[in-house]
Each structure stands twice: as structure tokens, then as C-alpha cells.
Scaffold this motif. Sequence first.
Motif, PDB file in Angstrom:
ATOM      1  N   GLN A 138       0.818  -1.210   0.000  1.00 31.36           N
ATOM      2  CA  GLN A 138       0.000   0.000   0.000  1.00 31.36           C
ATOM      3  C   GLN A 138       0.853   1.261   0.000  1.00 31.36           C
ATOM      4  N   VAL A 139       1.830   1.362   0.876  1.00 28.16           N
ATOM      5  CA  VAL A 139       2.592   2.604   0.973  1.00 28.16           C
ATOM      6  C   VAL A 139       3.544   2.800  -0.196  1.00 28.16           C
ATOM      7  N   ARG A 140       3.896   1.741  -0.865  1.00 27.02           N
ATOM      8  CA  ARG A 140       4.738   1.898  -2.058  1.00 27.02           C
ATOM      9  C   ARG A 140       3.990   2.635  -3.169  1.00 27.02           C
ATOM     10  N   THR A 141       2.679   2.654  -3.104  1.00 31.73           N
ATOM     11  CA  THR A 141       1.893   3.343  -4.130  1.00 31.73           C
ATOM     12  C   THR A 141       1.539   4.772  -3.730  1.00 31.73           C
ATOM     13  N   VAL A 142       1.872   5.155  -2.507  1.00 29.26           N
ATOM     14  CA  VAL A 142       1.537   6.483  -1.998  1.00 29.26           C
ATOM     15  C   VAL A 142       2.719   7.419  -2.230  1.00 29.26           C
ATOM     16  N   SER A 143       2.421   8.582  -2.733  1.00 26.43           N
ATOM     17  CA  SER A 143       3.455   9.600  -2.934  1.00 26.43           C
ATOM     18  C   SER A 143       3.993  10.055  -1.580  1.00 26.43           C
ATOM     19  N   ALA A 144       5.288  10.254  -1.528  1.00 23.16           N
ATOM     20  CA  ALA A 144       5.904  10.777  -0.301  1.00 23.16           C
ATOM     21  C   ALA A 144       5.410  12.186   0.002  1.00 23.16           C
ATOM     22  N   ALA A 145       4.840  12.822  -0.987  1.00 21.64           N
ATOM     23  CA  ALA A 145       4.302  14.177  -0.805  1.00 21.64           C
ATOM     24  C   ALA A 145       2.901  14.175  -0.211  1.00 21.64           C
ATOM     25  N   GLU A 146       2.387  13.006   0.118  1.00 19.45           N
ATOM     26  CA  GLU A 146       1.042  12.857   0.684  1.00 19.45           C
ATOM     27  C   GLU A 146       1.120  12.281   2.102  1.00 19.45           C
ATOM     28  N   PRO A 147       1.587  13.060   3.065  1.00 24.68           N
ATOM     29  CA  PRO A 147       1.765  12.526   4.420  1.00 24.68           C
ATOM     30  C   PRO A 147       0.456  12.041   5.054  1.00 24.68           C
ATOM     31  N   GLY A 148      -0.658  12.608   4.677  1.00 17.94           N
ATOM     32  CA  GLY A 148      -1.932  12.147   5.230  1.00 17.94           C
ATOM     33  C   GLY A 148      -2.244  10.715   4.848  1.00 17.94           C
ATOM     34  N   GLN A 149      -1.872  10.328   3.642  1.00 21.25           N
ATOM     35  CA  GLN A 149      -2.089   8.951   3.213  1.00 21.25           C
ATOM     36  C   GLN A 149      -1.148   7.987   3.929  1.00 21.25           C
ATOM     37  N   TRP A 150       0.087   8.448   4.178  1.00 19.43           N
ATOM     38  CA  TRP A 150       1.019   7.626   4.952  1.00 19.43           C
ATOM     39  C   TRP A 150       0.472   7.427   6.370  1.00 19.43           C
ATOM     40  N   ARG A 151      -0.053   8.508   6.922  1.00 19.25           N
ATOM     41  CA  ARG A 151      -0.607   8.428   8.275  1.00 19.25           C
ATOM     42  C   ARG A 151      -1.761   7.435   8.321  1.00 19.25           C
ATOM     43  N   GLN A 152      -2.666   7.539   7.375  1.00 23.71           N
ATOM     44  CA  GLN A 152      -3.831   6.657   7.351  1.00 23.71           C
ATOM     45  C   GLN A 152      -3.414   5.192   7.227  1.00 23.71           C
ATOM     46  N   ALA A 153      -2.502   4.905   6.321  1.00 25.48           N
ATOM     47  CA  ALA A 153      -2.052   3.520   6.134  1.00 25.48           C
ATOM     48  C   ALA A 153      -1.378   2.984   7.397  1.00 25.48           C
ATOM     49  N   THR A 154      -0.593   3.825   8.042  1.00 23.62           N
ATOM     50  CA  THR A 154       0.117   3.404   9.251  1.00 23.62           C
ATOM     51  C   THR A 154      -0.856   3.189  10.405  1.00 23.62           C
ATOM     52  N   GLU A 155      -1.860   4.040  10.524  1.00 23.43           N
ATOM     53  CA  GLU A 155      -2.881   3.847  11.558  1.00 23.43           C
ATOM     54  C   GLU A 155      -3.685   2.572  11.308  1.00 23.43           C
ATOM     55  N   GLN A 156      -3.959   2.283  10.048  1.00 23.84           N
ATOM     56  CA  GLN A 156      -4.670   1.050   9.726  1.00 23.84           C
ATOM     57  C   GLN A 156      -3.857  -0.175  10.121  1.00 23.84           C
ATOM     58  N   LEU A 157      -2.561  -0.130   9.869  1.00 23.74           N
ATOM     59  CA  LEU A 157      -1.692  -1.240  10.276  1.00 23.74           C
ATOM     60  C   LEU A 157      -1.714  -1.396  11.791  1.00 23.74           C
ATOM     61  N   ALA A 158      -1.643  -0.293  12.505  1.00 21.76           N
ATOM     62  CA  ALA A 158      -1.698  -0.358  13.974  1.00 21.76           C
ATOM     63  C   ALA A 158      -2.997  -1.008  14.433  1.00 21.76           C
ATOM     64  N   GLY A 159      -4.097  -0.652  13.803  1.00 22.42           N
ATOM     65  CA  GLY A 159      -5.383  -1.264  14.141  1.00 22.42           C
ATOM     66  C   GLY A 159      -5.404  -2.758  13.871  1.00 22.42           C
ATOM     67  N   ARG A 160      -4.794  -3.156  12.767  1.00 22.15           N
ATOM     68  CA  ARG A 160      -4.720  -4.589  12.463  1.00 22.15           C
ATOM     69  C   ARG A 160      -3.897  -5.329  13.509  1.00 22.15           C
ATOM     70  N   LEU A 161      -2.800  -4.717  13.951  1.00 19.55           N
ATOM     71  CA  LEU A 161      -1.983  -5.370  14.980  1.00 19.55           C
ATOM     72  C   LEU A 161      -2.743  -5.495  16.294  1.00 19.55           C
ATOM     73  N   ASP A 162      -3.508  -4.465  16.646  1.00 17.62           N
ATOM     74  CA  ASP A 162      -4.353  -4.560  17.848  1.00 17.62           C
ATOM     75  C   ASP A 162      -5.345  -5.712  17.719  1.00 17.62           C
ATOM     76  N   GLY A 163      -5.953  -5.823  16.555  1.00 17.03           N
ATOM     77  CA  GLY A 163      -6.901  -6.918  16.324  1.00 17.03           C
ATOM     78  C   GLY A 163      -6.239  -8.275  16.427  1.00 17.03           C
ATOM     79  N   LEU A 164      -5.050  -8.397  15.876  1.00 16.31           N
ATOM     80  CA  LEU A 164      -4.321  -9.658  15.957  1.00 16.31           C
ATOM     81  C   LEU A 164      -3.894  -9.961  17.388  1.00 16.31           C
ATOM     82  N   ALA A 165      -3.552  -8.936  18.144  1.00 14.43           N
ATOM     83  CA  ALA A 165      -3.192  -9.140  19.553  1.00 14.43           C
ATOM     84  C   ALA A 165      -4.363  -9.746  20.317  1.00 14.43           C
TER      85      ALA A 165
END
Length: 128
Positions: free
Chosen positions: A51-78
Motif C-alpha cells: 500500500q505505501v509503495r503506491t503512496v506519494s511521499a508528498a502525501e503525508p496524510g495517506q502515509w498516516r492513514q495507512a500506518t494507523e490502519q496497520l496499527a489497528g490490524r496489529l491490535d486486532g491480531l493481539a
Amino acid sequence: MRYGVARALAGGVAALGASVLLGGCGVLGGGGGTAQVCADTRKAFEQYVTQVRTVSAAEPGQWRQATEQLAGRLDGLAGKTGDGDLKKALTAEAVRLRAAATAVGTGDASQLNTVISDTPARIGRACD
């Protein structure tokens, strides 16, 4: 996002990709009752990298969203594991990722790079 920050972030994702996708078999392989959660964790990181390989480095909001989603997935897996060490590792990484997501959303990739560099080993210890 400044060019240097964007380049650093891209380098961190490349490092994560190499750790999880290429070397991940031993790092996030898991065994016993944790095997499925470890496999699902590896898959979550693989999807994040894709996912993040397709996001422009100039779009920090998209990086934030993807990273928050990953954190949520890890919480779910925990919540799915009965292994205390794995649960603790996944929860701790989710906290680190959320903090990094906040910073990367403002254009500061340093914290995300650190988390991404350390995550495979931290979770890998619990999956071994």
C-alpha cells in the motif's frame, strides 16, 4: 514533505519490505498456537508495504492513514492470540505505529523509519 524526508521514508519502507517479504520466514514464522497470528501479522505488513509503495511521499496524510490502519490490524491480531508474549509485542508495536503515524502525518518520517526498522525483530522474537 521535504525531499530528504521523502527519501528517508521510502528507504524505511524498502527496509521493511526486505525484512518482512524476503527475510520474514524466520522472523515472523511463528509456531505452535501462535502460528496463525504470526502468519496474519506477516500478511498485514506485506499489505502495508504494498500500500505505501503506491503512496506519494508528498502525501503525508495517506502515509498516516495507512500506518494507523496497520496499527489497528496489529491490535486486532493481539486480541486473537492466547500467547502473552506475542500479544504484548503486537500491542506495543501498534502503540509505536500510532505515534509514528501522527509524526508522519506532519511530514516527519524519522519515527516511522525507526519503528519500521525495529518491528520485524520485535515481533519475530515473540513468533519464534
